[in-house]
Design a protein around this motif. Structure first.
Motif, mmCIF file in Angstrom:
data_model
loop_
_atom_site.group_PDB
_atom_site.id
_atom_site.type_symbol
_atom_site.label_atom_id
_atom_site.label_comp_id
_atom_site.label_asym_id
_atom_site.label_seq_id
_atom_site.Cartn_x
_atom_site.Cartn_y
_atom_site.Cartn_z
ATOM 1 N N ALA A 93 0.860 -1.201 0.000
ATOM 2 C CA ALA A 93 0.000 0.000 0.000
ATOM 3 C C ALA A 93 0.893 1.248 0.000
ATOM 4 O O ALA A 93 0.991 1.956 1.000
ATOM 5 C CB ALA A 93 -0.916 -0.015 1.218
ATOM 6 N N PRO A 94 1.556 1.525 -1.134
ATOM 7 C CA PRO A 94 2.533 2.614 -1.170
ATOM 8 C C PRO A 94 1.954 4.010 -0.941
ATOM 9 O O PRO A 94 2.694 4.926 -0.599
ATOM 10 C CB PRO A 94 3.152 2.500 -2.560
ATOM 11 C CG PRO A 94 2.197 1.704 -3.366
ATOM 12 C CD PRO A 94 1.459 0.831 -2.410
ATOM 13 N N VAL B 292 1.034 4.208 6.894
ATOM 14 C CA VAL B 292 2.219 3.367 6.696
ATOM 15 C C VAL B 292 3.426 4.250 6.406
ATOM 16 O O VAL B 292 4.507 4.067 6.981
ATOM 17 C CB VAL B 292 2.005 2.338 5.563
ATOM 18 C CG1 VAL B 292 3.287 1.601 5.241
ATOM 19 C CG2 VAL B 292 0.903 1.361 5.930
ATOM 20 N N LYS B 293 3.254 5.216 5.536
ATOM 21 C CA LYS B 293 4.350 6.125 5.183
ATOM 22 C C LYS B 293 4.849 6.863 6.422
ATOM 23 O O LYS B 293 6.052 6.920 6.678
ATOM 24 C CB LYS B 293 3.878 7.129 4.136
ATOM 25 C CG LYS B 293 4.917 8.171 3.785
ATOM 26 C CD LYS B 293 4.338 9.252 2.895
ATOM 27 C CE LYS B 293 5.162 10.494 3.030
ATOM 28 N NZ LYS B 293 4.519 11.691 2.580
ATOM 29 N N ASN B 294 3.934 7.408 7.210
ATOM 30 C CA ASN B 294 4.334 8.149 8.409
ATOM 31 C C ASN B 294 5.041 7.254 9.421
ATOM 32 O O ASN B 294 6.034 7.658 10.031
ATOM 33 C CB ASN B 294 3.125 8.834 9.047
ATOM 34 C CG ASN B 294 2.605 9.982 8.209
ATOM 35 O OD1 ASN B 294 3.304 10.507 7.350
ATOM 36 N ND2 ASN B 294 1.375 10.367 8.445
ATOM 37 N N ARG C 235 16.999 6.877 3.338
ATOM 38 C CA ARG C 235 15.742 6.114 3.185
ATOM 39 C C ARG C 235 14.557 6.947 3.654
ATOM 40 O O ARG C 235 13.479 6.858 3.075
ATOM 41 C CB ARG C 235 15.812 4.801 3.968
ATOM 42 C CG ARG C 235 16.699 3.808 3.295
ATOM 43 C CD ARG C 235 16.237 2.395 3.169
ATOM 44 N NE ARG C 235 14.865 2.135 2.826
ATOM 45 C CZ ARG C 235 14.119 1.195 3.393
ATOM 46 N NH1 ARG C 235 14.607 0.448 4.361
ATOM 47 N NH2 ARG C 235 12.889 0.988 3.010
ATOM 48 N N VAL C 236 14.746 7.732 4.702
ATOM 49 C CA VAL C 236 13.671 8.634 5.148
ATOM 50 C C VAL C 236 13.261 9.512 3.981
ATOM 51 O O VAL C 236 12.069 9.693 3.703
ATOM 52 C CB VAL C 236 14.112 9.508 6.347
ATOM 53 C CG1 VAL C 236 13.095 10.618 6.619
ATOM 54 C CG2 VAL C 236 14.332 8.667 7.587
ATOM 55 N N LEU C 237 14.239 10.046 3.275
ATOM 56 C CA LEU C 237 13.960 10.958 2.160
ATOM 57 C C LEU C 237 13.287 10.253 0.986
ATOM 58 O O LEU C 237 12.626 10.909 0.179
ATOM 59 C CB LEU C 237 15.241 11.673 1.730
ATOM 60 C CG LEU C 237 15.817 12.617 2.797
ATOM 61 C CD1 LEU C 237 17.168 13.156 2.349
ATOM 62 C CD2 LEU C 237 14.851 13.747 3.111
ATOM 63 N N GLU C 238 13.418 8.944 0.892
ATOM 64 C CA GLU C 238 12.680 8.200 -0.130
ATOM 65 C C GLU C 238 11.178 8.236 0.161
ATOM 66 O O GLU C 238 10.368 8.236 -0.762
ATOM 67 C CB GLU C 238 13.147 6.742 -0.186
ATOM 68 C CG GLU C 238 14.540 6.553 -0.737
ATOM 69 C CD GLU C 238 15.014 5.109 -0.635
ATOM 70 O OE1 GLU C 238 14.168 4.205 -0.447
ATOM 71 O OE2 GLU C 238 16.230 4.885 -0.725
#
Length: 121
Positions: A48-49, A54-56, A90-93
């Motif tokens: 679920a991109p 999930v992102k947060n 990776r955070v910046l991704e």
């Protein structure tokens, strides 16, 4: 109609799975188990991109992981900076605007430049 119902069912399964992963990751983060939290969230992020929760959670876990390296005085610089740099990148991704990650990437790259050493990729 059956296709629509199947699509909705699949979406609900992914959503509930993502929420379960977020809950599990938050529990792990409370215990400062950031790498484990990232491992739990990665499948949910792939499934679920566009899921904001999930992102947060992924950003929070990655930042915690990066900080656990960056600010660990027990680790020598040659161990902590490459690991922290990788995690901040990776955070910046996941969040291209994350100022803390940007600042820390810049700081670590500056440290390597000031020593005349190549910046780890």
């Amino acid at each position: 109609m059956y296709r629509t119902i199947a699509t909705l069912a699949l979406g609900a399964t992914l959503l509930f799975g993502a929420n379960k992963a977020v809950d599990q990751a938050k529990s792990l983060m409370k215990e400062k188990k950031y790498e484990e939290a990232v491992a739990v969230l990665e499948p949910a992020a792939k499934a679920a991109p566009k899921d904001v929760a999930v992102k947060n959670a992924m950003v929070e876990a990655l930042l915690g992981n990066a900080d656990s390296y960056m600010y660990n005085d027990k680790l020598p610089p040659f161990r902590k900076y490459p690991a922290a740099l990788k995690a901040y990148r990776r955070v910046l991704e996941f969040d291209k605007t994350n100022q803390k990650a940007k600042d820390n990437v810049s700081t670590i790259e500056g440290i390597y430049k000031s020593m005349g050493r190549p910046i780890p990729q």
